[in-house]
Design an enzyme around this catalytic site. Structure first.
Site, PDB file in Angstrom:
ATOM      1  N   GLU A 188       6.619  20.692  17.382  1.00  0.00           N
ATOM      2  CA  GLU A 188       5.957  20.693  16.324  1.00  0.00           C
ATOM      3  C   GLU A 188       4.947  22.014  16.460  1.00  0.00           C
ATOM      4  OE1 GLU A 188       2.306  21.012  14.321  1.00  0.00           O
ATOM      5  OE2 GLU A 188       2.374  19.883  16.142  1.00  0.00           O
ATOM      6  N   LEU A 244       0.934  -1.297   0.146  1.00  0.00           N
ATOM      7  CA  LEU A 244       0.077   0.089   0.082  1.00  0.00           C
ATOM      8  C   LEU A 244       0.926   1.375  -0.145  1.00  0.00           C
ATOM      9  CD1 LEU A 244      -2.676   1.038   0.145  1.00  0.00           C
ATOM     10  CD2 LEU A 244      -2.718   1.200   2.656  1.00  0.00           C
ATOM     11  N   HIS A 299       5.254  17.213   6.769  1.00  0.00           N
ATOM     12  CA  HIS A 299       4.605  16.039   6.452  1.00  0.00           C
ATOM     13  C   HIS A 299       3.741  16.237   5.279  1.00  0.00           C
ATOM     14  CE1 HIS A 299       6.025  15.186  10.296  1.00  0.00           C
ATOM     15  NE2 HIS A 299       5.991  13.942  10.097  1.00  0.00           N
ATOM     16  N   SER A 320      17.421  15.254   9.668  1.00  0.00           N
ATOM     17  CA  SER A 320      17.792  14.565   8.554  1.00  0.00           C
ATOM     18  C   SER A 320      17.359  15.367   7.283  1.00  0.00           C
ATOM     19  CB  SER A 320      16.696  13.365   8.466  1.00  0.00           C
ATOM     20  OG  SER A 320      15.419  13.770   8.596  1.00  0.00           O
ATOM     21  N   GLU A 352      22.160  12.756   8.104  1.00  0.00           N
ATOM     22  CA  GLU A 352      21.676  11.508   8.412  1.00  0.00           C
ATOM     23  C   GLU A 352      21.660  10.338   7.466  1.00  0.00           C
ATOM     24  OE1 GLU A 352      18.177  11.342  11.289  1.00  0.00           O
ATOM     25  OE2 GLU A 352      19.166  13.240  12.349  1.00  0.00           O
ATOM     26  N   ILE A 366      15.812  19.900  12.050  1.00  0.00           N
ATOM     27  CA  ILE A 366      15.934  19.021  12.980  1.00  0.00           C
ATOM     28  C   ILE A 366      16.932  17.680  12.712  1.00  0.00           C
ATOM     29  CG2 ILE A 366      14.136  17.584  14.112  1.00  0.00           C
ATOM     30  CD1 ILE A 366      13.791  20.569  14.312  1.00  0.00           C
ATOM     31  N   CYS A 399      10.046  18.984  11.979  1.00  0.00           N
ATOM     32  CA  CYS A 399      10.547  17.367  12.120  1.00  0.00           C
ATOM     33  C   CYS A 399      11.578  17.487  10.835  1.00  0.00           C
ATOM     34  CB  CYS A 399       9.410  16.573  11.922  1.00  0.00           C
ATOM     35  SG  CYS A 399       9.538  14.899  12.831  1.00  0.00           S
ATOM     36  N   LYS A 443      -1.486  11.949  17.947  1.00  0.00           N
ATOM     37  CA  LYS A 443      -1.181  10.280  18.159  1.00  0.00           C
ATOM     38  C   LYS A 443      -2.444   9.775  18.541  1.00  0.00           C
ATOM     39  CE  LYS A 443       3.493  10.360  18.526  1.00  0.00           C
ATOM     40  NZ  LYS A 443       4.215   9.673  17.378  1.00  0.00           N
TER      41      LYS A 443
END
Length: 764
Positions: free
Chosen positions: A674, A18, A703, A442, A493, A440, A735, A121
């Protein structure tokens, strides 16, 4: 006869089918029809894999998120997308991530995208959901087409279906009233739509509907308790039987409420709430089913089947056909199939069970209950041997680690000086401007990086060539950051596959799967490490890479580490000792790495605790115990350094206002956090709490593929400066950037740096 059922199945596919289909569609590389066909194939396969259960979930499959699915089923779309007239699936993706496939956006003439829905979350898991948005004017309109279509597919396949819905009270509880209105006031508008949905399912021939109300395992005030009574008395006349499902914890003081709701059955989490069960057995009326979640749906250890049967058999004698057995919660939170693992150590593998193996355990339990233990004697003996081998294994217990843990005292978690004294020394050494910019950690994991990693793991690339490739990517990241004008750099990273897995691979006490993927959100999957034994660090883990990156620039460069609480919360954790003990072991290992980085000349060290809030108990009365040891573990890891070394931490995609005092107690010099999707809502905490240290409220939503405008970033930071002194503010994304593309990252960071310059001119 005990009835077996499942609450939900992993939707991503055993090989992440998926994920790849979604990303191909979003990039315009495949068609909507192809994506829909892949979804249908996954559903067909997953229903087949659940054959033998008495009832199989339908509607648990989602192209992005089950809460967002419920919003669309209820017609609760954010106003900013209500006028979209293209394919509903594209509108769905626009709410989820700000835009859909490029071709769809061009057709709709909205290529810039829209603000993506806020993401947070799912209770205390590492799954993220899209937060429903409400206002006092919100209306609901039923659109059951998705669920009814999946129901027709399941029936055509011969499945005995149990449609899965998020219950009305939990749905309201999960959402956010954007205008500050009372969410519960919407319940009377919402319930008729739920009633219409249940009637539509009855018309489709459904007998049982699973209606998930995990809000029942949280602390509820009188208004929310009343909402449950109001909701289910309204729905009790519907022509389907409702199985009310709670999970992730005990019902505790909500036990009487749940037991007396007018539903046909109640599912409870008997892994985390076993203490409720006997009370419920005594309390439930004789016509009501009790479903017990006896297989852990959130961890991957084998169930001790003998011990489980010892507990269940007396209950079955009392409940008879009213006893149902199931996993504790949806299996969304575990990988699909242990049989895919061909490289996992055989002994360790014998201790584990993924989703399909958990369903096998469920079938064994039902067979033993219905036919007697002799019917599965060999299987029970094998299970008993595996559980005992794990308990006795010397690989699990390390006396040296336990001795180090016994030496931990309060001094280990204290900095040498107060923040004010440290800040002055760090400012003199780092010489940063106001509103310093950083990222942040990466940078994009390009196709070249992933190919080099695959070739190295497959033995097609030797270690020297792999290191050369990673150094080239690190050099690129440093070069790009210098060209952008960032103030504190990172090495990008490139060498890291995942922020937890990378470190776990280098720590004793961890093991790793090949295909142990679980969904975090949308197409984002993670492969949690398996924390099976006592933790120790045999050697430095990051020092060589960071030292090399620092050699390429005169600007300060952050050493990047994952903190002990996040390592714990994003792993499959051993269940044979308290989580706090495992976390302290991790803290000691990370502390060693921090001190080695400092010794190597690294003066800025970031210890990410993205999952700090994730581990909070769902009941506020239990928060302080968790926060006590979680903060202690961060401080053990971070606070052995000199005053001149600046410690950063990072947290993302959770609500933090209610634990801001504990975040301050971590005593990090700088925290990045965030705030972009919530429009700086986090800053409300600073109206009543004087946060003492420096903070970078994330201004770039990584995101979403949307590129933030300079003016938008300036506006967000001006809001921040109204509550926090400008000299303590940083400018950064919310992030890491590993999931983005360079062509998105460069313009976004260009705007971010330009915004910082504007702020320096206007607010200094």
């Amino acid at each position: 006869m005990a009835i077996t059922h499942n609450l939900g199945f992993p939707r991503i596919g055993a090989k992440r089918e998926l994920k790849f289909a979604l990303e191909s569609y979003w990039k315009g590389q495949s068609s909507r029809d192809a994506l829909q066909a892949l979804g249908a194939e996954l559903r067909r396969r997953h229903w087949e894999q659940q054959s033998g259960l008495d009832l199989v979930p339908v509607g648990d499959f989602s192209f992005y998120d089950q809460v967002l699915d419920m919003s669309f089923t209820l017609g609760n779309l954010p106003e900013r997308v209500q006028d979209f007239h293209g394919d509903p699936l594209d509108n769905y993706f626009r709410v989820a991530r700000g835009r859909s496939a490029q071709a769809a956006e061009e057709h709709a003439q909205c290529c810039g995208g829209v603000a993506a829905g806020e993401m947070t979350k799912w209770f205390d898991t590492n799954y993220h959901y899209i937060v429903p948005e409400f206002s006092a004017a919100t209306e609901f309109t039923l659109n059951a087409s998705r669920l009814l279509a999946q129901l027709a597919e399941a029936k055509a396949q011969g499945v005995n279906p149990k449609p899965v819905l998020i219950g009305p009270v939990t749905y309201l509880g999960l959402g956010k009233a954007k205008d500050g209105s009372n969410k519960l006031a919407l319940l009377e508008r919402l319930l008729p739509v739920y009633a219409q949905l249940l009637e539509a399912l009855a018309d489709a021939g459904v007998e049982w509907v699973q209606i998930d109300e995990p809000l029942l395992v949280t602390e509820l005030d009188a208004a929310w308790q009343h909402a449950f009574n109001l909701a289910y008395h309204h729905l009790k006349s519907c022509r389907v039987k409702l199985l009310l499902a709670s999970y992730f914890g005990p019902l505790a003081d909500n036990t009487h409420l749940a037991a007396n709701l007018p539903v046909a059955g109640l599912h409870v989490d008997a892994i985390n709430g076993r203490e409720d069960v006997q009370t419920l057995v005594d309390m439930l009326p004789s016509h009501k089913v009790l479903s017990l979640g006896v297989i852990n749906g959130r961890n991957i250890w084998k169930t001790d089947l003998t011990a489980t049967l010892d507990w269940l058999e007396p209950l079955q004698r009392r409940l008879d056909e009213r006893l149902w057995v199931a996993p504790s919660c949806s299996l969304l939170h575990v990988p699909v199939d242990l049989a895919c693992e061909q490289k996992l150590d055989a002994e360790l593998k014998s201790w584990l069970a993924f989703a399909l193996q958990k369903l096998d355990e469920l079938r064994l339990i039902a067979t033993a209950l219905n036919q007697g233990r002799d019917a599965v004697r060999a299987e029970l003996a094998a299970n008993r041997a595996a559980c005992e081998a794990r308990r006795q294994s010397p690989r699990v217990h390390n006396p040296a680690v336990q001795a180090a843990l016994a030496r931990v005292d309060a001094e280990l978690g204290r900095r040498q000086s107060s923040y004010v004294e440290r800040a002055a020394k760090q400012a003199a050494q780092l010489e940063l401007p106001k509103f310093p910019t950083t990222t942040i950690g990466s940078f994009p994991q390009t196709a070249e990086i992933r190919q080099a990693r695959r070739q190295f793991k497959a033995g097609e690339l030797d270690e020297a060539a792999y290191r050369t490739a990673m150094r080239a990517e690190i050099a690129r990241s440093v070069r790009e950051q210098e060209a952008l004008g960032l103030d504190v750099l990172v090495h990008g990273e490139a060498e890291r596959n995942d922020m937890v897995e990378y470190f776990g691979e280098q720590l004793d006490g961890y093991a790793f799967s090949q295909f142990g993927w679980v969904q975090s959100y949308g197409s984002r999957c993670v492969k949690p490490p398996i924390l099976f034994g006592d933790i120790s660090r045999p050697r430095p883990m990051t020092v060589e890479w960071i030292r090399y990156a620092q050699s390429l620039t005169d600007k300060p460069l952050k050493g990047m580490l994952t903190g002990p609480v996040t390592m714990l919360n994003w792993s499959f954790v051993r269940d044979d000792q308290p989580r706090a003990v495992s976390c302290r072991q991790l803290a000691l290992a990370i502390r060693e790495e921090v001190l080695d980085l400092e010794q190597a000349g690294v003066r800025v060290i970031q210890i990410d605790e993205a999952a700090l809030r994730e581990g909070l108990p769902l009941r506020r009365s239990q928060w302080q115990e968790y926060l006590g040891w979680a903060v202690e573990c961060f401080r053990i890891a971070a606070n052995g350094v000199s005053d001149e070394t600046q410690i950063h931490t990072h947290m993302c995609y959770s609500e933090f206002n209610d634990i801001i005092a504990s975040i301050a107690a971590m005593d990090a010099d700088v925290i990045t956090i965030e705030t972009s999707r919530s429009d700086m809502e986090l800053l409300d905490a600073f109206d009543s709490f004087n946060y003492p240290n420096e903070i970078g409220p994330g201004v770039y939503d990584i995101h979403s593929p949307n590129i933030p405008a300079e003016t938008h970033i300036v506006e967000l930071m001006r809001k921040a400066a109204e509550r926090i002194p400008a000299e303590r503010l940083w400018v950064n994304p919310d992030c890491g950037l590993k999931t983005r593309q360079w062509e998105e990252v460069i313009p976004a960071l260009t705007n971010m740096v330009a915004a910082a310059r504007t702020l320096r001119e206007s607010l200094t």
